[in-house]
Design a protein around this motif. Sequence first.
Motif, PDB file in Angstrom:
ATOM      1  N   ARG A  52       0.897  -0.970  -0.164  1.00 54.76           N
ATOM      2  CA  ARG A  52      -0.070   0.024   0.006  1.00 54.76           C
ATOM      3  C   ARG A  52       0.902   1.239  -0.039  1.00 54.76           C
ATOM      4  N   PRO A  53       0.370   2.258  -0.876  1.00 56.82           N
ATOM      5  CA  PRO A  53       1.284   3.568  -0.708  1.00 56.82           C
ATOM      6  C   PRO A  53       1.163   4.203   0.720  1.00 56.82           C
ATOM      7  N   PHE A  54       2.227   5.123   0.872  1.00 57.63           N
ATOM      8  CA  PHE A  54       2.127   5.509   2.325  1.00 57.63           C
ATOM      9  C   PHE A  54       1.373   6.904   2.468  1.00 57.63           C
ATOM     10  N   ARG A  55       0.447   7.006   3.678  1.00 47.86           N
ATOM     11  CA  ARG A  55      -0.543   7.950   3.785  1.00 47.86           C
ATOM     12  C   ARG A  55      -0.461   8.458   4.916  1.00 47.86           C
ATOM     13  N   SER A  56      -0.249   9.825   5.283  1.00 48.72           N
ATOM     14  CA  SER A  56      -0.058  10.290   6.838  1.00 48.72           C
ATOM     15  C   SER A  56      -1.492  10.144   7.463  1.00 48.72           C
ATOM     16  N   LEU A  57      -1.538   9.740   8.528  1.00 48.84           N
ATOM     17  CA  LEU A  57      -2.786   9.628   9.320  1.00 48.84           C
ATOM     18  C   LEU A  57      -3.190  10.727  10.438  1.00 48.84           C
ATOM     19  N   ASP A  58      -4.280  11.225  10.376  1.00 49.33           N
ATOM     20  CA  ASP A  58      -4.719  12.341  11.414  1.00 49.33           C
ATOM     21  C   ASP A  58      -4.497  11.633  12.782  1.00 49.33           C
ATOM     22  N   SER A  59      -4.884  10.563  13.071  1.00 48.65           N
ATOM     23  CA  SER A  59      -4.977   9.675  14.297  1.00 48.65           C
ATOM     24  C   SER A  59      -3.612   9.810  14.964  1.00 48.65           C
ATOM     25  N   TRP A  60      -2.635   9.753  14.282  1.00 52.98           N
ATOM     26  CA  TRP A  60      -1.239   9.823  14.906  1.00 52.98           C
ATOM     27  C   TRP A  60      -0.951  10.906  16.013  1.00 52.98           C
ATOM     28  N   PHE A  61      -1.671  12.074  15.542  1.00 56.00           N
ATOM     29  CA  PHE A  61      -1.399  13.261  16.356  1.00 56.00           C
ATOM     30  C   PHE A  61      -2.173  13.047  17.931  1.00 56.00           C
ATOM     31  N   ASN A 106      -0.529  14.362   3.986  1.00 52.93           N
ATOM     32  CA  ASN A 106      -1.858  15.675   3.743  1.00 52.93           C
ATOM     33  C   ASN A 106      -1.444  16.947   4.389  1.00 52.93           C
ATOM     34  N   MET A 107      -2.223  17.974   4.320  1.00 52.23           N
ATOM     35  CA  MET A 107      -1.664  19.216   4.845  1.00 52.23           C
ATOM     36  C   MET A 107      -1.989  19.467   6.376  1.00 52.23           C
ATOM     37  N   ASN A 108      -2.706  18.454   6.857  1.00 54.08           N
ATOM     38  CA  ASN A 108      -2.759  18.427   8.204  1.00 54.08           C
ATOM     39  C   ASN A 108      -1.307  17.973   8.814  1.00 54.08           C
ATOM     40  N   PHE A 109      -0.578  17.151   8.380  1.00 56.02           N
ATOM     41  CA  PHE A 109       0.618  16.730   8.725  1.00 56.02           C
ATOM     42  C   PHE A 109       1.660  18.119   8.647  1.00 56.02           C
ATOM     43  N   ILE A 110       1.474  18.902   7.586  1.00 55.50           N
ATOM     44  CA  ILE A 110       2.420  19.927   7.150  1.00 55.50           C
ATOM     45  C   ILE A 110       2.027  21.089   8.193  1.00 55.50           C
ATOM     46  N   LYS A 111       0.996  21.333   8.399  1.00 57.04           N
ATOM     47  CA  LYS A 111       0.616  22.423   9.431  1.00 57.04           C
ATOM     48  C   LYS A 111       0.999  22.166  10.788  1.00 57.04           C
ATOM     49  N   LYS A 112       0.713  20.820  11.327  1.00 55.46           N
ATOM     50  CA  LYS A 112       1.122  20.741  12.665  1.00 55.46           C
ATOM     51  C   LYS A 112       2.560  20.570  12.893  1.00 55.46           C
ATOM     52  N   CYS A 113       3.331  19.885  11.841  1.00 54.98           N
ATOM     53  CA  CYS A 113       4.787  19.720  12.086  1.00 54.98           C
ATOM     54  C   CYS A 113       5.330  21.215  11.944  1.00 54.98           C
ATOM     55  N   TRP A 114       4.779  21.948  11.160  1.00 55.02           N
ATOM     56  CA  TRP A 114       5.292  23.393  10.897  1.00 55.02           C
ATOM     57  C   TRP A 114       5.324  24.238  12.446  1.00 55.02           C
ATOM     58  N   THR A 115       4.311  24.051  13.031  1.00 52.60           N
ATOM     59  CA  THR A 115       3.907  24.628  14.338  1.00 52.60           C
ATOM     60  C   THR A 115       4.937  23.811  15.218  1.00 52.60           C
ATOM     61  N   ASP A 116       4.996  22.688  15.244  1.00 53.76           N
ATOM     62  CA  ASP A 116       6.080  21.860  16.532  1.00 53.76           C
ATOM     63  C   ASP A 116       7.266  21.995  15.900  1.00 53.76           C
ATOM     64  N   ILE A 117       7.805  21.664  14.736  1.00 57.92           N
ATOM     65  CA  ILE A 117       8.954  21.291  14.619  1.00 57.92           C
ATOM     66  C   ILE A 117      10.004  22.785  14.735  1.00 57.92           C
ATOM     67  N   GLY A 118       9.373  23.786  14.111  1.00 58.43           N
ATOM     68  CA  GLY A 118       9.954  24.976  14.085  1.00 58.43           C
ATOM     69  C   GLY A 118      10.728  25.542  12.970  1.00 58.43           C
ATOM     70  N   SER A 119      11.652  26.154  13.165  1.00 57.71           N
ATOM     71  CA  SER A 119      12.329  27.051  11.992  1.00 57.71           C
ATOM     72  C   SER A 119      12.780  25.950  10.696  1.00 57.71           C
ATOM     73  N   ASP A 120      13.291  24.818  11.335  1.00 55.94           N
ATOM     74  CA  ASP A 120      14.165  23.972  10.288  1.00 55.94           C
ATOM     75  C   ASP A 120      12.972  23.513   9.433  1.00 55.94           C
ATOM     76  N   PHE A 121      11.803  23.235   9.908  1.00 53.52           N
ATOM     77  CA  PHE A 121      10.802  22.597   8.844  1.00 53.52           C
ATOM     78  C   PHE A 121      10.116  23.739   8.244  1.00 53.52           C
ATOM     79  N   THR A 122      10.035  24.806   8.684  1.00 49.54           N
ATOM     80  CA  THR A 122       9.408  26.229   8.158  1.00 49.54           C
ATOM     81  C   THR A 122      10.413  26.403   6.876  1.00 49.54           C
ATOM     82  N   ALA A 123      11.532  26.497   6.893  1.00 51.47           N
ATOM     83  CA  ALA A 123      12.575  26.963   5.769  1.00 51.47           C
ATOM     84  C   ALA A 123      12.367  26.098   4.751  1.00 51.47           C
ATOM     85  N   ALA A 124      12.165  24.705   5.193  1.00 45.14           N
ATOM     86  CA  ALA A 124      12.078  23.663   4.228  1.00 45.14           C
ATOM     87  C   ALA A 124      10.694  23.613   3.418  1.00 45.14           C
ATOM     88  N   VAL A 125       9.637  24.179   4.173  1.00 42.72           N
ATOM     89  CA  VAL A 125       8.414  24.171   3.717  1.00 42.72           C
ATOM     90  C   VAL A 125       8.199  25.432   2.624  1.00 42.72           C
TER      91      VAL A 125
END
Length: 458
Positions: free
Chosen positions: A219-228, A435-454
């Motif tokens: 199966r292809p990879f898919r980020s899951l909202d339940s992980w959070f 999905n965008m839920n993963f991008i948004k939450k990781c942006w908020t939590d991980i910080g500048s390193d992830f933000t610059a990459a995004v």
Amino acid sequence: MVKELKRKHRLDMLGLVETKRQLVTRFDVLKIWRNGCAEWEYVESDGVSGGLLLMWDDGFFKMGNCYKGERWLCVEGILTENSINCAFFLVYGAHTRDEKRVVWEELSYIGGLCPGACCFLGDFNEIRQVEERRALESLPLSAQDYKNWIHDMGLVDLPISDRKFIWFRGQSCSRIDRVLVSLKWLEAFPETRLRGGPRGLSDHYPIIVEEKRLRDGSRPFRSLDSWFTHEGFLRMVREEWKWLGEVQFTDKLKALTVPLGKWHKDNFGDMDKKILKFEEEIQKIDDMVGNGSYDGTVEARKKALVTCCGKWYVRKELHWKQMSRSRHAKDMDKSTRYFHNLASVRRRNNRIDTLVINGRLVRNQAKIKITIREFYKDLYHQERSLEVGFRDGLVERISEEDSLALELLSSPEKVKEAVWDYCESSKAPRCDGYNMNFIKKCWTDIGSDFTAAVLGFF
């Protein structure tokens, strides 16, 4: 016309429509079934018109009740292999709108008497879409009655993968034969599939109903909202992100799928088993309380078990809600089964079981995937375009102010505002499964390193 239900290449049930027989004897059945282990029920024909016959292996199905109408036959009972209560309806649809309405009403009533999984199959003498009848420009009124009946009954129209039309006569052709199943049926048999058999001298193709699981690779990879909902998930992502070092953002996301997959298997694998384990432990404590063994320790343990079990209920609901992609998810009450059934139907409708490649019908899943990938690579490949210069007179000179505005880089705040406002959380902007839920939450939590990459990503 023949309707067959097969399991593991063995014929378990056979339905015949338009038998044109007023009487069906054991001798008639044995000529068809041959091995002598068949049970059957039938509806006699009206002279040489109509008639229904349903036969089944007596080791496959044990009938409890039988209901009959002029144009339908229903047998209700138990499947012996897994003790599932189900009902099979063999239907021969009427020809006029008023007569069809009578048939739909009768089937609705009998369907209400059958609480188990239901399967309606046969010649319904009606279509659902304009595309189901050649050279048709608009649907007749009886078709809308038919669609309303299917909707009211909560039935799913199973697609047939290897042909578009089932009935042929001269230059006329349509899809009036079909198999409709209830959500309970899909819950019990999620891999039910249809295919057509050889037509021979009949004007109908037989429909073969099979319950089999196709092997279509990983199966292809898919980020899951339940992980959070897991307390340690974001901490794990933060650590893995830093460990991957200074590589391109897309490569970093691709590499992250490996630890995420392992983490999911360790922490979210077999959700049903985890819930069942908690429920069993709660049941044991309830039994202790019933026997008089109750103290503060037992009460505290029960509260902890109930809390943990509740978390897994929420995670399971979030998982199937995401898989279902229901547009009405926010308005629905909590119903994991509802979302599970929606996801099953969606997965079935999206699957490509067969594909015509160079004029040949191919069922090999690996070859189908390769062909589809190559088709879109060729369709969307970058073509060399003519280079147009400013001096060619096609582009006017812009002002210095506009030039500076175009060269300005977007601020992180502007990019974040665009992502938050215009990108739906459940959608993945690329085919990598994030999905965008993963991008948004990781942006908020991980910080500048992830933000610059995004910023570079968008």
